[in-house]
Design an enzyme around this catalytic site. Structure first.
Site, short mmCIF file in Angstrom:
data_model
loop_
_atom_site.label_atom_id
_atom_site.label_comp_id
_atom_site.label_asym_id
_atom_site.label_seq_id
_atom_site.Cartn_x
_atom_site.Cartn_y
_atom_site.Cartn_z
N ARG A 179 0.79 -1.14 0.00
CA ARG A 179 0.02 -0.13 0.07
C ARG A 179 0.88 1.34 -0.21
O ARG A 179 0.44 2.32 0.57
CB ARG A 179 -1.17 0.04 1.10
N CYS A 227 -10.09 -0.25 3.78
CA CYS A 227 -9.42 -0.83 5.11
C CYS A 227 -8.89 0.28 5.59
O CYS A 227 -8.04 1.27 5.04
CB CYS A 227 -8.35 -1.76 4.51
N GLU A 303 -4.02 2.98 7.04
CA GLU A 303 -3.86 2.84 5.78
C GLU A 303 -4.75 4.10 5.27
O GLU A 303 -4.18 4.71 4.04
CB GLU A 303 -4.54 1.51 5.07
C1 LIG Z 1 -15.40 0.39 -0.72
C2 LIG Z 1 -13.86 0.62 -0.95
C3 LIG Z 1 -13.04 -0.52 -0.98
C4 LIG Z 1 -11.65 -0.52 -0.97
N1 LIG Z 1 -11.04 -1.78 -1.40
C5 LIG Z 1 -9.70 -1.61 -1.43
C6 LIG Z 1 -9.00 -2.73 -1.93
O1 LIG Z 1 -9.42 -3.72 -1.94
N2 LIG Z 1 -7.51 -2.40 -1.94
C7 LIG Z 1 -6.94 -1.26 -1.85
O2 LIG Z 1 -5.79 -1.00 -2.10
N3 LIG Z 1 -7.58 -0.21 -1.60
C8 LIG Z 1 -9.02 -0.43 -1.26
N4 LIG Z 1 -9.66 0.75 -0.87
C9 LIG Z 1 -9.13 2.17 -0.84
C10 LIG Z 1 -9.00 2.86 -2.16
O3 LIG Z 1 -9.73 2.42 -3.11
C11 LIG Z 1 -7.51 2.81 -2.81
O4 LIG Z 1 -6.58 3.45 -1.67
C12 LIG Z 1 -7.41 3.93 -3.81
O5 LIG Z 1 -6.14 3.73 -4.56
C13 LIG Z 1 -7.52 5.11 -3.63
O6 LIG Z 1 -7.51 5.97 -4.88
P1 LIG Z 1 -7.98 7.44 -4.93
O7 LIG Z 1 -7.93 7.94 -6.38
O8 LIG Z 1 -9.50 7.54 -4.39
O9 LIG Z 1 -7.06 8.19 -3.98
P2 LIG Z 1 -7.61 9.34 -2.99
O10 LIG Z 1 -8.31 8.68 -1.62
O11 LIG Z 1 -8.05 10.49 -3.51
O12 LIG Z 1 -6.13 9.68 -2.27
C14 LIG Z 1 -5.11 8.89 -1.80
C15 LIG Z 1 -3.69 9.33 -1.60
O13 LIG Z 1 -3.33 9.20 -2.89
C16 LIG Z 1 -3.02 10.46 -3.33
N5 LIG Z 1 -3.19 10.70 -4.67
C17 LIG Z 1 -4.30 10.54 -5.34
N6 LIG Z 1 -4.20 11.07 -6.55
C18 LIG Z 1 -2.82 11.27 -6.75
C19 LIG Z 1 -2.08 11.80 -7.93
N7 LIG Z 1 -2.55 11.93 -9.20
N8 LIG Z 1 -0.62 12.10 -7.43
C20 LIG Z 1 -0.33 12.27 -6.32
N9 LIG Z 1 -0.78 11.70 -5.49
C21 LIG Z 1 -2.17 11.13 -5.42
C22 LIG Z 1 -3.65 11.55 -2.51
O14 LIG Z 1 -2.93 12.73 -2.32
C23 LIG Z 1 -3.82 10.66 -1.15
O15 LIG Z 1 -2.39 10.74 -0.69
C24 LIG Z 1 -11.13 0.75 -0.93
C25 LIG Z 1 -11.72 1.75 -0.63
C26 LIG Z 1 -13.12 1.74 -0.56
C27 LIG Z 1 -13.98 3.09 -0.12
#
Ligand SMILES: Cc1cc2nc3c(=O)[nH]c(=O)nc-3n(C[C@H](O)[C@H](O)[C@H](O)COP(=O)(O)OP(=O)(O)OC[C@H]3O[C@@H](n4cnc5c(N)ncnc54)[C@H](O)[C@@H]3O)c2cc1C
Length: 313
Positions: A179, A227, A303
């Protein structure tokens, strides 16, 4: 610096939204506002903004799909960038022999991109079925789970450095960990993925199987950030232990503070119910950490990414 009269972006091709409802843009749907939300329309505008923020010491945060994010109730200072304009959502395909290369911009939606690769009969992103994310957020977090992580399909990642320069790293120069990644730059701009042709029916069936597994084990429809904690490393057993199991064994399923509760479906999900505040979630996170440590001696690390006013970006 007065942000409202800021010279950081007045001459750039960007849309600026002051006092933007940031918390409402996350999967949690709670938390405070952003002093300034900026939506660049061009890559040059984004590069220039990154450089000016670094020079002026203005915090710069990048919002993806907000699926791993909790915004504190008091909101965040500085600039929050959202890469949701068309140029940041483009996805292009390029066949070279058996391997298909796909270049996706950071603002592209992971689930939609995955379904397009499936339609084309391509494997590579399949292990990420059911994970809500932008491409940039999925790279930053090395999103994945029981079936694999995004790192396995990455060929290269292009970022924007603090001084506004575009830099491309081949996958061999990057460390994708549990992660997390070692990417030093504040902005992930795009990534190239290696996809492998496969039988479209088989690829589709695998996506369905992974999605069904996620649906049966996680409360996907509730307001959460996935998570809450990483699986901690246990030095005695010399392996990572399931944070969900540790929380369950501490008897914490269903524990509630205000409108935040520990899901009965999956103990590592902290769910926000109507009326919940970000502070409820933060207090519950602290309580879980305390009680799991008391029972197991293991420190849980969050996380979920928490954005607070005044924190370094
Ligand atoms: C229902 C649910 C289920 C999930 N299941 C999983 C799973 O099975 N496995 C898993 O790994 N995660 C899971 N997650 C967590 C999430 O989906 C992941 O962590 C995902 O990668 C977050 O991406 P995001 O674009 O929403 O990032 P955000 O939540 O918007 O940001 C997360 C971090 O990434 C940074 N970030 C985002 N975009 C950029 C960019 N372009 N450049 C630099 N930094 C950036 C942000 O600044 C922040 O620090 C789940 C979440 C939910 C709500």
């Amino acid at each position: 610096m007065s942000l409202s009269s800021s010279s950081l972006f007045s001459d750039l091709d960007v849309e600026v939204i002051p006092d933007a409802p940031l918390g409402a843009m996350t999967w949690y749907g709670i938390g405070g506002r952003a002093d300034l939300l900026v939506r660049p329309r061009t890559v040059v505008a984004l590069e220039t903004l990154a450089r000016r923020c670094a020079r002026s010491g203005t915090p710069l945060r990048v919002l993806g799909n907000g699926a791993n994010l909790l915004v504190a109730d008091e909101g965040v200072d500085g600039i929050v960038v959202r890469l949701d304009q068309p140029v940041f959502r483009e996805v292009r395909y390029n066949q070279t022999g058996e391997i298909q290369l796909m270049r996706a911009m950071a603002g592209a939606d992971l689930a939609k991109t995955l379904m397009e690769t499936v339609r084309r009969g391509m494997d590579g992103l399949v292990p990420l079925a059911g994970i809500p994310a932008s491409i940039g957020g999925a790279i930053r977090m090395n999103a994945g789970g029981a079936y694999g992580a995004i790192a396995e399909a990455v060929d290269s990642v292009t970022c924007i450095s603090r001084n506004g320069r575009r830099v491309t790293y081949p996958a061999s120069e990057l460390v994708f960990d549990y992660r997390s990644t070692n990417i030093p730059d504040p902005i992930i701009l795009a990534a190239v993925f290696r996809l492998v042709p496969d039988d479209p029916v088989r690829v589709r069936a695998r996506v369905k199987e992974i999605f069904e597994y996620k649906k049966s084990t996680q409360p996907l429809a509730d307001h959460s950030a996935g998570c809450a904690f990483k699986n901690p490393f246990d030095p005695v057993q010399e392996e990572r232990r399931s944070a969900g199991r540790l929380i369950d064994e501490a008897g914490l399923k269903g524990l509630r503070i205000g409108g935040a509760t520990i899901s009965r479906h999956h103990a590592n999900f902290i769910v926000a119910e109507p009326g919940a505040s970000a502070s409820d979630v933060e207090q519950l996170l602290a309580e879980v950490r305390r009680r799991v440590f008391e029972r197991s001696g293991l420190e849980l690390e969050e996380e979920v990414v928490i954005w607070r006013r005044g924190d370094p970006s």
